[in-house]
Design a protein around this motif. Structure first.
Motif, PDB file in Angstrom:
ATOM      1  N   ARG A   1      -6.610 -12.249   8.263  1.00 42.50           N
ATOM      2  CA  ARG A   1      -6.873 -13.587   7.713  1.00 42.50           C
ATOM      3  C   ARG A   1      -8.364 -13.776   7.433  1.00 42.50           C
ATOM      4  N   LEU A   2      -9.196 -13.247   8.315  1.00 42.54           N
ATOM      5  CA  LEU A   2     -10.640 -13.376   8.103  1.00 42.54           C
ATOM      6  C   LEU A   2     -11.093 -12.595   6.883  1.00 42.54           C
ATOM      7  N   ARG A   3     -10.463 -11.435   6.658  1.00 41.30           N
ATOM      8  CA  ARG A   3     -10.801 -10.658   5.461  1.00 41.30           C
ATOM      9  C   ARG A   3     -10.451 -11.436   4.197  1.00 41.30           C
TER      10      ARG A   3
ATOM     11  N   ASP B   1      -3.439   9.360  16.794  1.00 44.52           N
ATOM     12  CA  ASP B   1      -3.744   8.980  15.404  1.00 44.52           C
ATOM     13  C   ASP B   1      -3.959   7.476  15.276  1.00 44.52           C
ATOM     14  N   GLU B   2      -3.137   6.692  15.981  1.00 50.08           N
ATOM     15  CA  GLU B   2      -3.281   5.234  15.939  1.00 50.08           C
ATOM     16  C   GLU B   2      -4.612   4.799  16.542  1.00 50.08           C
ATOM     17  N   LEU B   3      -4.993   5.436  17.642  1.00 49.32           N
ATOM     18  CA  LEU B   3      -6.261   5.099  18.289  1.00 49.32           C
ATOM     19  C   LEU B   3      -7.455   5.530  17.435  1.00 49.32           C
ATOM     20  N   GLU B   4      -7.332   6.710  16.811  1.00 48.40           N
ATOM     21  CA  GLU B   4      -8.427   7.191  15.963  1.00 48.40           C
ATOM     22  C   GLU B   4      -8.620   6.252  14.770  1.00 48.40           C
ATOM     23  N   LYS B   5      -7.522   5.777  14.205  1.00 45.79           N
ATOM     24  CA  LYS B   5      -7.588   4.813  13.112  1.00 45.79           C
ATOM     25  C   LYS B   5      -8.276   3.530  13.581  1.00 45.79           C
ATOM     26  N   ALA B   6      -7.874   3.050  14.775  1.00 53.44           N
ATOM     27  CA  ALA B   6      -8.465   1.824  15.324  1.00 53.44           C
ATOM     28  C   ALA B   6      -9.956   2.005  15.610  1.00 53.44           C
ATOM     29  N   LEU B   7     -10.345   3.222  16.017  1.00 54.59           N
ATOM     30  CA  LEU B   7     -11.754   3.497  16.318  1.00 54.59           C
ATOM     31  C   LEU B   7     -12.634   3.265  15.093  1.00 54.59           C
ATOM     32  N   HIS B   8     -12.120   3.648  13.915  1.00 53.06           N
ATOM     33  CA  HIS B   8     -12.932   3.604  12.696  1.00 53.06           C
ATOM     34  C   HIS B   8     -12.752   2.316  11.889  1.00 53.06           C
ATOM     35  N   GLU B   9     -11.909   1.412  12.389  1.00 51.77           N
ATOM     36  CA  GLU B   9     -11.748   0.117  11.720  1.00 51.77           C
ATOM     37  C   GLU B   9     -12.688  -0.914  12.339  1.00 51.77           C
ATOM     38  N   PRO B  10     -13.107  -1.920  11.563  1.00 55.40           N
ATOM     39  CA  PRO B  10     -13.946  -2.981  12.145  1.00 55.40           C
ATOM     40  C   PRO B  10     -13.210  -3.662  13.301  1.00 55.40           C
ATOM     41  N   CYS B  11     -13.945  -4.038  14.335  1.00 48.26           N
ATOM     42  CA  CYS B  11     -13.320  -4.795  15.414  1.00 48.26           C
ATOM     43  C   CYS B  11     -13.159  -6.256  14.970  1.00 48.26           C
ATOM     44  N   LEU B  12     -12.492  -7.035  15.775  1.00 42.28           N
ATOM     45  CA  LEU B  12     -12.245  -8.444  15.444  1.00 42.28           C
ATOM     46  C   LEU B  12     -13.566  -9.185  15.213  1.00 42.28           C
ATOM     47  N   TYR B  13     -14.548  -8.925  16.057  1.00 38.22           N
ATOM     48  CA  TYR B  13     -15.845  -9.608  15.933  1.00 38.22           C
ATOM     49  C   TYR B  13     -16.574  -9.195  14.652  1.00 38.22           C
TER      50      TYR B  13
ATOM     51  N   GLU C   1     -15.111  -8.533  11.868  1.00 32.29           N
ATOM     52  CA  GLU C   1     -14.462  -9.321  10.809  1.00 32.29           C
ATOM     53  C   GLU C   1     -14.950 -10.763  10.826  1.00 32.29           C
ATOM     54  N   VAL C   2     -15.156 -11.307  12.015  1.00 32.36           N
ATOM     55  CA  VAL C   2     -15.680 -12.674  12.146  1.00 32.36           C
ATOM     56  C   VAL C   2     -17.060 -12.770  11.504  1.00 32.36           C
ATOM     57  N   LEU C   3     -17.937 -11.839  11.846  1.00 32.93           N
ATOM     58  CA  LEU C   3     -19.324 -11.903  11.358  1.00 32.93           C
ATOM     59  C   LEU C   3     -19.392 -11.653   9.851  1.00 32.93           C
ATOM     60  N   ARG C   4     -18.543 -10.764   9.343  1.00 32.35           N
ATOM     61  CA  ARG C   4     -18.515 -10.529   7.890  1.00 32.35           C
ATOM     62  C   ARG C   4     -18.027 -11.776   7.160  1.00 32.35           C
ATOM     63  N   HIS C   5     -17.010 -12.423   7.714  1.00 26.45           N
ATOM     64  CA  HIS C   5     -16.501 -13.666   7.121  1.00 26.45           C
ATOM     65  C   HIS C   5     -17.595 -14.733   7.104  1.00 26.45           C
TER      66      HIS C   5
ATOM     67  N   ASP D   1     -28.247  -8.002   8.226  1.00 27.05           N
ATOM     68  CA  ASP D   1     -27.638  -6.902   7.469  1.00 27.05           C
ATOM     69  C   ASP D   1     -27.277  -5.714   8.355  1.00 27.05           C
ATOM     70  N   GLU D   2     -28.151  -5.419   9.325  1.00 26.43           N
ATOM     71  CA  GLU D   2     -27.890  -4.232  10.151  1.00 26.43           C
ATOM     72  C   GLU D   2     -26.644  -4.417  11.024  1.00 26.43           C
ATOM     73  N   VAL D   3     -26.264  -5.656  11.287  1.00 25.17           N
ATOM     74  CA  VAL D   3     -25.024  -5.922  12.025  1.00 25.17           C
ATOM     75  C   VAL D   3     -23.824  -5.737  11.080  1.00 25.17           C
ATOM     76  N   LEU D   4     -23.980  -6.208   9.850  1.00 30.30           N
ATOM     77  CA  LEU D   4     -22.893  -6.118   8.869  1.00 30.30           C
ATOM     78  C   LEU D   4     -22.622  -4.675   8.437  1.00 30.30           C
ATOM     79  N   THR D   5     -23.640  -3.831   8.507  1.00 26.72           N
ATOM     80  CA  THR D   5     -23.490  -2.441   8.043  1.00 26.72           C
ATOM     81  C   THR D   5     -23.472  -1.435   9.197  1.00 26.72           C
ATOM     82  N   ARG D   6     -23.283  -1.924  10.412  1.00 30.36           N
ATOM     83  CA  ARG D   6     -23.325  -1.034  11.583  1.00 30.36           C
ATOM     84  C   ARG D   6     -22.166  -0.030  11.535  1.00 30.36           C
TER      85      ARG D   6
END
Length: 273
Positions: free
Chosen positions: A67-69, A149-161, A163-167, A177-182
């Motif tokens: 939803r945040l995306r 595989d599910e955990l590896e996918k989750a590792l490389h996806e943005p965390c909930l926070y 998504e909050v900060l990008r929104h 910027d350095e937080v948004l591009t970390r």
């Protein structure tokens, strides 16, 4: 023969519709105690119930991130609020284990062998969504390809926070910027610029979406902290300061976890409002 029209239907061709939907027969035959202790079943069921709550909470946080995306903070807040009810239920599930004495726990602890809650893949996904990530935490799951595989996918996806900060950045708030591009596969580390951003939000309109989103996240963070603290207290009561199962440091490790803040700047920003 008279028929009571208010009575429920009792005769089905196969299994009941309830069974078809809930799979209760599967659920209630998953427990396989390994000791003669009558308390082991409660330990096993409680642990399995916790796994089910982890699954629901991960689903809610994924929904919130989606939803945040889409820049729909209200949809995100609905999912976050649902997760707070589920977190309360999760935390309440400590009750059957919260009064274990060392002698009672010892009577079936050996049945766990090298097993430890630290090895829970679904709990690990929860922690990844909260921003506590490390590639080394995938290692225990190498023997289970689907889980890995599910955990590896989750590792490389943005965390909930993330998504909050990008929104919030897309809404014009000053997220560095350095937080948004970390590198999102690493652990989220607090940033003074994010703290300043939250202080600005909290000095503003309490009805504004960012303010309300901040409070929804704070509620989640508090309940996660309570979960960790209840885990710590239950473990301390059941086994004192002995080493944990699976080679973990037991209480010492849990104390370290309980001291960590989730969404850290939401807490530190309050000092500057």
């Amino acid at each position: 023969m008279s028929h009571d029209h208010d009575a429920p239907t009792l005769d089905f061709a196969g299994t009941t519709p309830y069974e078809d939907y809930v799979h209760a027969d599967v659920l209630t035959h998953l427990q396989q105690p390994l000791s003669d202790d009558p308390g082991e079943l409660a330990f096993l069921v409680t642990t399995q119930v916790m796994e089910l709550w982890f699954t629901v909470i991960v689903h809610e946080w994924h929904t919130a991130g989606n939803r945040l995306r889409e820049d729909d903070p209200y949809g995100a807040m609905e999912a976050l609020q649902r997760s707070t009810y589920e977190l309360r239920a999760l935390n309440a599930s400590w009750e059957p284990l919260a009064h274990l004495t060392p002698a009672r726990f010892n009577s079936y602890r050996s049945a766990l062998g090298e097993g430890s809650g630290f090895q829970s893949a679904m709990y690990r996904r929860m922690e990844f969504l909260l921003g506590d990530k490390s590639a080394s935490l995938l290692v225990p799951h190498r023997g289970s390809p689907r889980v890995y595989d599910e955990l590896e996918k989750a590792l490389h996806e943005p965390c909930l926070y993330d998504e909050v900060l990008r929104h919030l950045a897309r809404q014009g708030l000053p997220v560095p910027d350095e937080v948004l591009t970390r590198d999102v596969s690493g652990r989220y580390e607090p940033h003074p610029g994010v703290e300043e951003m939250w202080a600005r939000v909290y000095a503003g309109d309490p009805q504004a979406a960012p303010y309300r989103l901040g409070e929804a996240l704070t509620e989640v963070a508090e309940l996660v902290w309570r979960w960790r603290n209840d885990h710590l207290v239950a473990t301390r009561r059941a086994m004192g300061a002995k080493a944990g199962t699976g080679g973990s440091a037991g209480v010492a490790w849990l104390e370290k976890r309980a001291a960590k803040q989730v969404f850290p700047e939401l807490w530190t920003a309050r000092s500057h409002v």
